[in-house]
Write a protein that holds these residues in place. Structure first.
Motif, PDB file in Angstrom:
ATOM      1  N   ALA A  44     -52.211  -0.660 -22.400  1.00 50.92           N
ATOM      2  CA  ALA A  44     -52.517  -1.758 -21.484  1.00 50.92           C
ATOM      3  C   ALA A  44     -51.260  -2.572 -21.178  1.00 50.92           C
ATOM      4  O   ALA A  44     -51.031  -2.990 -20.026  1.00 50.92           O
ATOM      5  N   GLU A  45     -50.426  -2.789 -22.204  1.00 52.94           N
ATOM      6  CA  GLU A  45     -49.180  -3.541 -21.987  1.00 52.94           C
ATOM      7  C   GLU A  45     -48.239  -2.774 -21.061  1.00 52.94           C
ATOM      8  O   GLU A  45     -47.638  -3.353 -20.149  1.00 52.94           O
ATOM      9  N   PHE A  46     -48.130  -1.467 -21.265  1.00 51.45           N
ATOM     10  CA  PHE A  46     -47.283  -0.641 -20.400  1.00 51.45           C
ATOM     11  C   PHE A  46     -47.795  -0.675 -18.964  1.00 51.45           C
ATOM     12  O   PHE A  46     -47.015  -0.818 -18.013  1.00 51.45           O
ATOM     13  N   GLN A  47     -49.123  -0.554 -18.838  1.00 51.30           N
ATOM     14  CA  GLN A  47     -49.709  -0.567 -17.497  1.00 51.30           C
ATOM     15  C   GLN A  47     -49.473  -1.921 -16.832  1.00 51.30           C
ATOM     16  O   GLN A  47     -49.161  -1.992 -15.642  1.00 51.30           O
ATOM     17  N   GLY A  48     -49.606  -3.018 -17.586  1.00 50.10           N
ATOM     18  CA  GLY A  48     -49.365  -4.346 -17.032  1.00 50.10           C
ATOM     19  C   GLY A  48     -47.923  -4.526 -16.598  1.00 50.10           C
ATOM     20  O   GLY A  48     -47.638  -5.097 -15.531  1.00 50.10           O
ATOM     21  N   GLN A  49     -46.977  -4.042 -17.432  1.00 44.92           N
ATOM     22  CA  GLN A  49     -45.562  -4.141 -17.059  1.00 44.92           C
ATOM     23  C   GLN A  49     -45.251  -3.300 -15.820  1.00 44.92           C
ATOM     24  O   GLN A  49     -44.479  -3.712 -14.951  1.00 44.92           O
ATOM     25  N   PHE A  50     -45.878  -2.150 -15.749  1.00 46.16           N
ATOM     26  CA  PHE A  50     -45.667  -1.277 -14.588  1.00 46.16           C
ATOM     27  C   PHE A  50     -46.184  -1.960 -13.319  1.00 46.16           C
ATOM     28  O   PHE A  50     -45.509  -1.964 -12.284  1.00 46.16           O
ATOM     29  N   GLN A  51     -47.379  -2.552 -13.387  1.00 53.00           N
ATOM     30  CA  GLN A  51     -47.934  -3.227 -12.213  1.00 53.00           C
ATOM     31  C   GLN A  51     -47.102  -4.455 -11.845  1.00 53.00           C
ATOM     32  O   GLN A  51     -46.934  -4.762 -10.666  1.00 53.00           O
ATOM     33  N   GLU A  52     -46.592  -5.168 -12.865  1.00 54.55           N
ATOM     34  CA  GLU A  52     -45.735  -6.317 -12.595  1.00 54.55           C
ATOM     35  C   GLU A  52     -44.458  -5.875 -11.882  1.00 54.55           C
ATOM     36  O   GLU A  52     -43.995  -6.532 -10.948  1.00 54.55           O
ATOM     37  N   ALA A  53     -43.889  -4.763 -12.306  1.00 49.86           N
ATOM     38  CA  ALA A  53     -42.695  -4.238 -11.639  1.00 49.86           C
ATOM     39  C   ALA A  53     -43.004  -3.858 -10.193  1.00 49.86           C
ATOM     40  O   ALA A  53     -42.190  -4.099  -9.290  1.00 49.86           O
ATOM     41  N   MET A  54     -44.186  -3.283  -9.968  1.00 51.02           N
ATOM     42  CA  MET A  54     -44.587  -2.926  -8.602  1.00 51.02           C
ATOM     43  C   MET A  54     -44.738  -4.192  -7.748  1.00 51.02           C
ATOM     44  O   MET A  54     -44.307  -4.221  -6.595  1.00 51.02           O
ATOM     45  N   ARG A  55     -45.345  -5.241  -8.315  1.00 52.86           N
ATOM     46  CA  ARG A  55     -45.505  -6.492  -7.570  1.00 52.86           C
ATOM     47  C   ARG A  55     -44.144  -7.103  -7.254  1.00 52.86           C
ATOM     48  O   ARG A  55     -43.926  -7.620  -6.161  1.00 52.86           O
ATOM     49  N   GLU A  56     -43.224  -7.059  -8.211  1.00 53.34           N
ATOM     50  CA  GLU A  56     -41.885  -7.598  -7.969  1.00 53.34           C
ATOM     51  C   GLU A  56     -41.171  -6.819  -6.878  1.00 53.34           C
ATOM     52  O   GLU A  56     -40.470  -7.402  -6.047  1.00 53.34           O
ATOM     53  N   ALA A  57     -41.343  -5.501  -6.886  1.00 56.40           N
ATOM     54  CA  ALA A  57     -40.712  -4.676  -5.844  1.00 56.40           C
ATOM     55  C   ALA A  57     -41.305  -5.015  -4.477  1.00 56.40           C
ATOM     56  O   ALA A  57     -40.576  -5.122  -3.478  1.00 56.40           O
ATOM     57  N   GLU A  58     -42.622  -5.192  -4.427  1.00 58.09           N
ATOM     58  CA  GLU A  58     -43.253  -5.570  -3.158  1.00 58.09           C
ATOM     59  C   GLU A  58     -42.790  -6.948  -2.720  1.00 58.09           C
ATOM     60  O   GLU A  58     -42.542  -7.185  -1.538  1.00 58.09           O
ATOM     61  N   MET A  59     -42.678  -7.874  -3.689  1.00 61.81           N
ATOM     62  CA  MET A  59     -42.212  -9.222  -3.363  1.00 61.81           C
ATOM     63  C   MET A  59     -40.773  -9.184  -2.864  1.00 61.81           C
ATOM     64  O   MET A  59     -40.405  -9.918  -1.949  1.00 61.81           O
ATOM     65  N   ALA A  60     -39.943  -8.325  -3.465  1.00 62.21           N
ATOM     66  CA  ALA A  60     -38.561  -8.203  -3.008  1.00 62.21           C
ATOM     67  C   ALA A  60     -38.514  -7.679  -1.575  1.00 62.21           C
ATOM     68  O   ALA A  60     -37.733  -8.165  -0.750  1.00 62.21           O
ATOM     69  N   ASP A  61     -39.372  -6.702  -1.269  1.00 59.07           N
ATOM     70  CA  ASP A  61     -39.433  -6.180   0.097  1.00 59.07           C
ATOM     71  C   ASP A  61     -39.911  -7.254   1.063  1.00 59.07           C
ATOM     72  O   ASP A  61     -39.379  -7.397   2.173  1.00 59.07           O
ATOM     73  N   LEU A  62     -40.947  -8.012   0.653  1.00 60.35           N
ATOM     74  CA  LEU A  62     -41.457  -9.076   1.512  1.00 60.35           C
ATOM     75  C   LEU A  62     -40.398 -10.156   1.717  1.00 60.35           C
ATOM     76  O   LEU A  62     -40.219 -10.670   2.822  1.00 60.35           O
ATOM     77  N   LYS A  63     -39.675 -10.501   0.648  1.00 56.16           N
ATOM     78  CA  LYS A  63     -38.619 -11.516   0.759  1.00 56.16           C
ATOM     79  C   LYS A  63     -37.526 -11.025   1.684  1.00 56.16           C
ATOM     80  O   LYS A  63     -37.012 -11.778   2.520  1.00 56.16           O
ATOM     81  N   LYS A  64     -37.172  -9.759   1.577  1.00 53.85           N
ATOM     82  CA  LYS A  64     -36.134  -9.199   2.427  1.00 53.85           C
ATOM     83  C   LYS A  64     -36.554  -9.251   3.895  1.00 53.85           C
ATOM     84  O   LYS A  64     -35.785  -9.663   4.764  1.00 53.85           O
ATOM     85  N   SER A  65     -37.794  -8.839   4.187  1.00 51.83           N
ATOM     86  CA  SER A  65     -38.263  -8.864   5.572  1.00 51.83           C
ATOM     87  C   SER A  65     -38.388 -10.306   6.067  1.00 51.83           C
ATOM     88  O   SER A  65     -38.078 -10.596   7.221  1.00 51.83           O
ATOM     89  N   PHE A  66     -38.818 -11.238   5.185  1.00 57.01           N
ATOM     90  CA  PHE A  66     -38.908 -12.636   5.573  1.00 57.01           C
ATOM     91  C   PHE A  66     -37.525 -13.186   5.893  1.00 57.01           C
ATOM     92  O   PHE A  66     -37.347 -13.931   6.866  1.00 57.01           O
ATOM     93  N   ASP A  67     -36.527 -12.832   5.081  1.00 51.65           N
ATOM     94  CA  ASP A  67     -35.162 -13.284   5.332  1.00 51.65           C
ATOM     95  C   ASP A  67     -34.633 -12.738   6.656  1.00 51.65           C
ATOM     96  O   ASP A  67     -33.935 -13.436   7.394  1.00 51.65           O
ATOM     97  N   GLU A  68     -34.969 -11.489   6.977  1.00 48.75           N
ATOM     98  CA  GLU A  68     -34.537 -10.901   8.246  1.00 48.75           C
ATOM     99  C   GLU A  68     -35.164 -11.640   9.420  1.00 48.75           C
ATOM    100  O   GLU A  68     -34.497 -11.929  10.418  1.00 48.75           O
ATOM    101  N   VAL A  69     -36.463 -11.954   9.293  1.00 43.14           N
ATOM    102  CA  VAL A  69     -37.144 -12.680  10.370  1.00 43.14           C
ATOM    103  C   VAL A  69     -36.562 -14.084  10.498  1.00 43.14           C
ATOM    104  O   VAL A  69     -36.339 -14.582  11.599  1.00 43.14           O
ATOM    105  N   LYS A  70     -36.302 -14.725   9.355  1.00 40.15           N
ATOM    106  CA  LYS A  70     -35.732 -16.069   9.374  1.00 40.15           C
ATOM    107  C   LYS A  70     -34.356 -16.057  10.021  1.00 40.15           C
ATOM    108  O   LYS A  70     -34.019 -16.941  10.807  1.00 40.15           O
TER     109      LYS A  70
END
Length: 167
Positions: A44-70
């Protein structure tokens, strides 16, 4: 996960009862349960860390696209489209001193209006020249092509025309 049915569990229990003995079996089962709990917690801990890493990667992509739009939006702020249009319209409506009519001096000499002249009457030479430039009696090339098409159409048998219309 492992697809173990009830019959397999009963068989494992009987083998464990014979191999371990009835006195030691409850302690062994408790220890196996603790190991299973630890394994589940780790999974469960491994799965949680994996999902957290996926969320961070998605957030990084969203931040990058937001910065481009800005960045693109800030680029429009300096060269605002409406500002440039307003500037173009105001420049077009502005009357420069060069566009104003020139002031005429008050002592200018005004010429009298010109009187129209009547054309000369045609002379016999004019008629000869006009006849020389007149169209030749030969028909134009376009009319020749139409005449040739009509002649070719007249030579086509009516059966061929009916077959062409039917298809």
């Amino acid at each position: 996960m492992f697809d173990i049915g009830w019959s397999e569990l009963v068989l494992i229990g009987v083998v464990a009862l014979v191999a371990i003995g009835p006195k030691e079996l409850p302690g062994v089962l408790r220890m196996v349960g603790q190991w299973m709990g630890k394994a589940r917690k780790m999974a469960a801990e491994f799965q949680g860390q994996f999902q957290e890493a996926m969320r961070e990667a998605e957030m990084a992509d969203l931040k990058k696209s937001f910065d481009e739009v800005k960045e693109a939006a800030s680029g429009f702020a300096g060269n605002n489209l409406m500002t440039s249009l307003q500037k173009d319209v105001s420049d077009a409506l502005r009357v420069d001193p060069l566009d104003k009519p020139a002031e005429t001096p008050t002592t200018a000499v005004v010429e009298p209006p010109v009187t129209p002249t009547t054309p000369e009457a045609p002379t016999p030479e004019t008629f000869v020249e006009a006849e020389a430039h007149a169209a030749v009696s030969e028909p134009l090339a376009i009319t020749r092509e139409i005449e040739q098409a009509q002649v070719a159409q007249d030579t086509v048998p009516p059966e061929a025309i009916k077959d062409a219309k039917a298809s």
